[in-house]
Design a protein around this motif. Structure first.
Motif, PDB file in Angstrom:
ATOM      1  N   TYR A  33       0.818  -1.212   0.000  1.00  0.00           N
ATOM      2  CA  TYR A  33       0.000   0.000   0.000  1.00  0.00           C
ATOM      3  C   TYR A  33       0.852   1.262   0.000  1.00  0.00           C
ATOM      4  O   TYR A  33       0.608   2.189  -0.775  1.00  0.00           O
ATOM      5  N   SER A  34       1.859   1.320   0.872  1.00  0.00           N
ATOM      6  CA  SER A  34       2.646   2.542   1.041  1.00  0.00           C
ATOM      7  C   SER A  34       3.363   2.936  -0.256  1.00  0.00           C
ATOM      8  O   SER A  34       3.452   4.127  -0.572  1.00  0.00           O
ATOM      9  N   ARG A 142       0.211  -5.792   1.467  1.00  0.00           N
ATOM     10  CA  ARG A 142       0.405  -5.187   2.788  1.00  0.00           C
ATOM     11  C   ARG A 142      -0.420  -3.903   2.871  1.00  0.00           C
ATOM     12  O   ARG A 142      -0.257  -3.016   2.022  1.00  0.00           O
ATOM     13  N   ILE A 143      -1.263  -3.824   3.900  1.00  0.00           N
ATOM     14  CA  ILE A 143      -2.186  -2.695   4.050  1.00  0.00           C
ATOM     15  C   ILE A 143      -2.180  -2.230   5.498  1.00  0.00           C
ATOM     16  O   ILE A 143      -2.328  -3.048   6.410  1.00  0.00           O
ATOM     17  N   PRO A 144      -2.046  -0.908   5.743  1.00  0.00           N
ATOM     18  CA  PRO A 144      -2.126  -0.410   7.124  1.00  0.00           C
ATOM     19  C   PRO A 144      -3.458  -0.781   7.765  1.00  0.00           C
ATOM     20  O   PRO A 144      -4.508  -0.739   7.115  1.00  0.00           O
ATOM     21  N   VAL A 147      -6.493   1.657   7.544  1.00  0.00           N
ATOM     22  CA  VAL A 147      -7.217   1.871   6.282  1.00  0.00           C
ATOM     23  C   VAL A 147      -7.721   0.553   5.699  1.00  0.00           C
ATOM     24  O   VAL A 147      -8.185   0.511   4.567  1.00  0.00           O
ATOM     25  N   SER A 148      -7.635  -0.521   6.481  1.00  0.00           N
ATOM     26  CA  SER A 148      -8.064  -1.827   5.962  1.00  0.00           C
ATOM     27  C   SER A 148      -9.542  -1.836   5.595  1.00  0.00           C
ATOM     28  O   SER A 148      -9.943  -2.500   4.640  1.00  0.00           O
ATOM     29  N   ASP A 149     -10.353  -1.053   6.318  1.00  0.00           N
ATOM     30  CA  ASP A 149     -11.789  -1.005   6.001  1.00  0.00           C
ATOM     31  C   ASP A 149     -12.048  -0.320   4.658  1.00  0.00           C
ATOM     32  O   ASP A 149     -13.045  -0.605   3.993  1.00  0.00           O
ATOM     33  N   ILE A 153     -11.821  -4.948   3.986  1.00  0.00           N
ATOM     34  CA  ILE A 153     -11.402  -6.034   4.871  1.00  0.00           C
ATOM     35  C   ILE A 153     -12.272  -5.981   6.121  1.00  0.00           C
ATOM     36  O   ILE A 153     -12.236  -5.006   6.874  1.00  0.00           O
ATOM     37  N   VAL A 154     -13.064  -7.009   6.309  1.00  0.00           N
ATOM     38  CA  VAL A 154     -14.052  -7.044   7.390  1.00  0.00           C
ATOM     39  C   VAL A 154     -13.396  -7.344   8.726  1.00  0.00           C
ATOM     40  O   VAL A 154     -13.666  -6.692   9.734  1.00  0.00           O
ATOM     41  N   ARG A 155     -12.508  -8.357   8.733  1.00  0.00           N
ATOM     42  CA  ARG A 155     -11.818  -8.692   9.977  1.00  0.00           C
ATOM     43  C   ARG A 155     -10.575  -9.510   9.688  1.00  0.00           C
ATOM     44  O   ARG A 155     -10.471 -10.178   8.655  1.00  0.00           O
ATOM     45  N   ALA A 156      -9.636  -9.406  10.612  1.00  0.00           N
ATOM     46  CA  ALA A 156      -8.415 -10.210  10.543  1.00  0.00           C
ATOM     47  C   ALA A 156      -8.592 -11.393  11.481  1.00  0.00           C
ATOM     48  O   ALA A 156      -8.759 -11.225  12.687  1.00  0.00           O
TER      49      ALA A 156
END
Length: 198
Positions: A33-34, A142-144, A147-149, A153-156
């Motif tokens: 992502y970065s 790779r995502i911070p 900002v995953s939502d 991304i619902v849940r880890a």
């Protein structure tokens, strides 16, 4: 959820891992992502959210090595030589969160390390809008965490944590907790490793 899908190609790209000390700098095997979001912001201005990954394909993403001696600016002398891993014939897929602004069907950006050595020139070609489904599988980028939502991304479920650098200005930044590849998540199928979801 809808993403703008782009194909990324590059003759040579160094997405170096940040390491302290050491004489070898490995290359990241995903498009985090970065890096891609930062490259889009630098090129177009404004706020962009994007992530992607390298596509496993014969003849693409070939590992190469480059050895150089960075110079100390104050003393003007070379330091101990470093060996850097980079990739040639790069092929990947990028998924951009729409923000209401139109992007060209094809454009070039620069991304990654060793740009002064001619690396990092990337071409992005539009492949269309894709609708995603939320499924369970292993993250392929790779995502911070904060900002995953934005990416749906619902849940880890079984996270693999690490840190990504977030610039705050031209001269400063911070490391933020992030979900790394291999994290078992409920999220959009296009950002999950193929074969890890049903």
């Amino acid at each position: 959820m809808t993403f703008l899908k782009y194909e990324l190609t590059s003759p040579a790209l160094c997405m170096g891992e940040r390491t302290r000390g050491g004489l070898f700098r490995p290359c990241c095997r995903t498009i985090r992502y970065s890096q891609i979001s930062g490259a889009l912001r630098a090129h177009f201005g404004g706020e962009w959210h994007a992530a992607g990954y390298l596509v496993e394909s014969e003849g693409h993403n070939v590992v190469q090595y480059f050895t150089y001696s960075p110079r100390a600016k104050v003393q003007g002398v070379s330091k101990i030589p470093l060996t850097v891993e980079f990739l040639t014939d790069v092929f990947g897929l990028i998924y951009i969160v729409p923000n209401g602004r139109r992007l060209p069907k094809e454009f070039e950006i620069t991304m990654g390390a060793l740009r002064s050595q001619g690396l990092g020139r990337c071409t992005l070609k539009y492949q269309g809008e894709v609708e995603t489904q939320v499924v369970q599988g292993h993250l392929n980028t790779r995502i911070p965490l904060d900002v995953s939502d934005v990416f749906g991304i619902v849940r880890a479920i079984k996270p693999v944590y690490g840190y990504l650098f977030r610039p705050l200005s031209q001269a400063s930044g911070e490391y933020v907790l992030s979900l790394f590849e291999g994290s078992l998540v409920e999220g959009p199928d296009v950002l999950l490793k193929e074969g890890t979801h049903g």
